[in-house]
Design an enzyme around this catalytic site. Sequence first.
Site, mmCIF file in Angstrom:
data_model
loop_
_atom_site.group_PDB
_atom_site.id
_atom_site.type_symbol
_atom_site.label_atom_id
_atom_site.label_comp_id
_atom_site.label_asym_id
_atom_site.label_seq_id
_atom_site.Cartn_x
_atom_site.Cartn_y
_atom_site.Cartn_z
ATOM 1 N N GLY A 262 -43.254 27.499 29.925
ATOM 2 C CA GLY A 262 -42.755 28.364 28.866
ATOM 3 C C GLY A 262 -43.764 29.023 27.965
ATOM 4 N N GLU A 300 -45.595 22.402 33.490
ATOM 5 C CA GLU A 300 -45.090 23.330 34.508
ATOM 6 C C GLU A 300 -45.308 24.792 34.126
ATOM 7 O OE1 GLU A 300 -40.941 22.317 34.507
ATOM 8 O OE2 GLU A 300 -41.238 20.406 35.526
ATOM 9 N N PRO A 301 -46.535 25.197 33.888
ATOM 10 C CA PRO A 301 -46.748 26.602 33.510
ATOM 11 C C PRO A 301 -46.561 27.522 34.714
ATOM 12 C CG PRO A 301 -48.859 25.565 33.904
ATOM 13 C CD PRO A 301 -47.820 24.486 34.066
ATOM 14 N N GLY A 302 -45.987 28.681 34.467
ATOM 15 C CA GLY A 302 -45.856 29.680 35.522
ATOM 16 C C GLY A 302 -46.508 30.967 35.057
ATOM 17 N N ARG A 339 -38.256 43.275 35.209
ATOM 18 C CA ARG A 339 -38.340 42.721 33.856
ATOM 19 C C ARG A 339 -37.923 43.692 32.748
ATOM 20 N NH1 ARG A 339 -42.150 41.061 31.527
ATOM 21 N NH2 ARG A 339 -41.173 39.272 30.569
ATOM 22 N N TYR A 343 -34.778 42.070 30.937
ATOM 23 C CA TYR A 343 -35.088 41.405 29.666
ATOM 24 C C TYR A 343 -35.555 42.374 28.591
ATOM 25 C CZ TYR A 343 -35.848 37.632 33.142
ATOM 26 O OH TYR A 343 -35.754 36.751 34.178
ATOM 27 N N CYS A 371 -30.847 54.580 41.313
ATOM 28 C CA CYS A 371 -29.728 55.233 40.642
ATOM 29 C C CYS A 371 -29.102 54.350 39.573
ATOM 30 C CB CYS A 371 -28.689 55.642 41.674
ATOM 31 S SG CYS A 371 -29.432 56.669 42.939
ATOM 32 N N GLU A 372 -29.844 54.098 38.527
ATOM 33 C CA GLU A 372 -29.381 53.344 37.366
ATOM 34 C C GLU A 372 -30.173 53.847 36.172
ATOM 35 O OE1 GLU A 372 -27.782 49.979 37.163
ATOM 36 O OE2 GLU A 372 -27.544 49.579 39.308
ATOM 37 N N TYR A 400 -42.995 36.792 37.689
ATOM 38 C CA TYR A 400 -41.629 37.325 37.678
ATOM 39 C C TYR A 400 -41.603 38.812 38.035
ATOM 40 C CZ TYR A 400 -41.190 32.844 35.422
ATOM 41 O OH TYR A 400 -41.277 31.496 35.162
HETATM 42 C C1 LIG Z 1 -39.118 28.761 34.799
HETATM 43 C C2 LIG Z 1 -39.485 27.359 34.582
HETATM 44 C C3 LIG Z 1 -40.817 27.015 34.316
HETATM 45 C C4 LIG Z 1 -41.926 28.036 34.150
HETATM 46 O O1 LIG Z 1 -41.784 28.775 32.979
HETATM 47 P P1 LIG Z 1 -42.950 29.788 32.510
HETATM 48 O O2 LIG Z 1 -42.368 30.444 31.340
HETATM 49 O O3 LIG Z 1 -43.183 30.722 33.650
HETATM 50 O O4 LIG Z 1 -44.145 28.968 32.209
HETATM 51 C C5 LIG Z 1 -41.132 25.674 34.214
HETATM 52 N N1 LIG Z 1 -40.187 24.712 34.347
HETATM 53 C C6 LIG Z 1 -38.898 25.004 34.583
HETATM 54 C C7 LIG Z 1 -37.919 23.908 34.722
HETATM 55 C C8 LIG Z 1 -38.497 26.336 34.712
HETATM 56 O O5 LIG Z 1 -37.217 26.625 34.931
#
Ligand SMILES: *Cc1c(COP(=O)(O)O)cnc(C)c1O
Length: 441
Positions: A262, A300-302, A339, A343, A371-372, A400
């Site tokens: 997050g 859990e960074p993404g 995105r 969002y 077409c949106e 994303y």
């Molecule tokens: C989406 C998600 C993440 C990654 O979130 P980021 O904002 O990309 O860091 C980590 N854990 C869980 C359970 C998620 O659903």
Amino acid sequence: MIRRIQSLPGRPPGFLYRESKQGIFRHKRKFVLHCDEIALPKLVAKYGTPLYVYSAPMICERYATFDRAFRESPHTICYSVKANSNLSILRLLARRGCGFDVVSGGELERVLMADRKAAHKVVFSGVGKTREEMTAALKAGTMLFNVESESELWALAECAARLRTRAPVALRVNPDVAAQTHPYISTGLHKHKFGVPIRYARALYAKASGAKSLRVVGVSVHIGSQITDVAPFGEALARVAELVRVLRDDGHRIEYIDAGGGLGIAYKEPERSGFAKDAASYARAVSEPLRALGVHLLLEPGRSIVGPAGALITTVMYRKANDGKRFLVVDAAMNDLIRPALYSAYHEIVPVTYPDSDAKVEVVDVVGPVCESGDFFARDRELPPIEEESLLAILDAGAYGMALASNYNTRTRPAEVLVSGKSVKVIRKRERLADLMRAEM
Ligand SMILES: *Cc1c(COP(=O)(O)O)cnc(C)c1O
């Protein structure tokens, strides 16, 4: 704008302008956007547009920076596969010792394909895991299941019993903490579908520990995505720490706390202080409340790992004006990067070739061919005058972006290339129309 990009400590080594001395007008200075050592027009000449371009060194550096921020706590980083699930990117991270957070059997399959031995560093999250997915994850030797409801708990217990094994379990608790982010990616309030309300968690842990095929080992939490103020993380983890103390008093062995992902990135104003500072203050907020607990931390960074390391390159096809409102119609669309439409997200958009003059700016909407009316990348954006056929880079599209791409309007999805210094690797071929229609009658 060019100077903004050039002087950003957060950007390099990813996307940078370099002076170009090529062409017949050598006396005219011109700046060309590069990914590492590669000029983007060169990539486009070979692979076309729309094109996703990623910097491998930037991904690795951000991973290392994030990891370093947590050096004082025993921890494992489990990269959130859903942010960008390309096999080559997973492999890149796996080789550096990174674990993975998956939310489907498909993502687990990708992780195992990238690295057969990665399962012992995989956490399986998600509110609707099927029995098939749970069985596959148990067979692979998944490190931890983040369970989100009582029904799921019993389903997992049943799958594990059938395999004569014990499933390692954490309950994902919902801490009822508000995170300042878009409502679609805020997950930590009781009105959201995620997790178990924290006040019911104790009772559910008691039930879980009674099941022979479950091994209760942790608590997990994830309050949302693109959160730039770290205070809500601290608040959520403080509530989790309180719960862990209660659970331990009840006799549970809680070894892991999964703090979720997050951490947000600066889409609008590139990370002025640099990622190291942001990661450090995030690490402080997360680990401070857990200090006395002696747990192993999972993260859990993404987005924060891959987001700024990718850009979507697109060609301006047409300029048009409707009653004075100006549009740049580009060849990328909402199916390639959703995105902004989904969002209301902001992405910095810059010309790939930048003239060395203080040319006037014009105010334009950058839109795609779908077409949106929601098919736009920017509205009322100031850009230098852009001619047809020129290239634009939509920045911070590494997370994303491709992961959410679709075939809407029967458009083929872009190719993806991974750049490392002077080397370029196609990590996903551009789709062909035949690929789209293969499964249909
Ligand atoms: C989406 C998600 C993440 C990654 O979130 P980021 O904002 O990309 O860091 C980590 N854990 C869980 C359970 C998620 O659903």
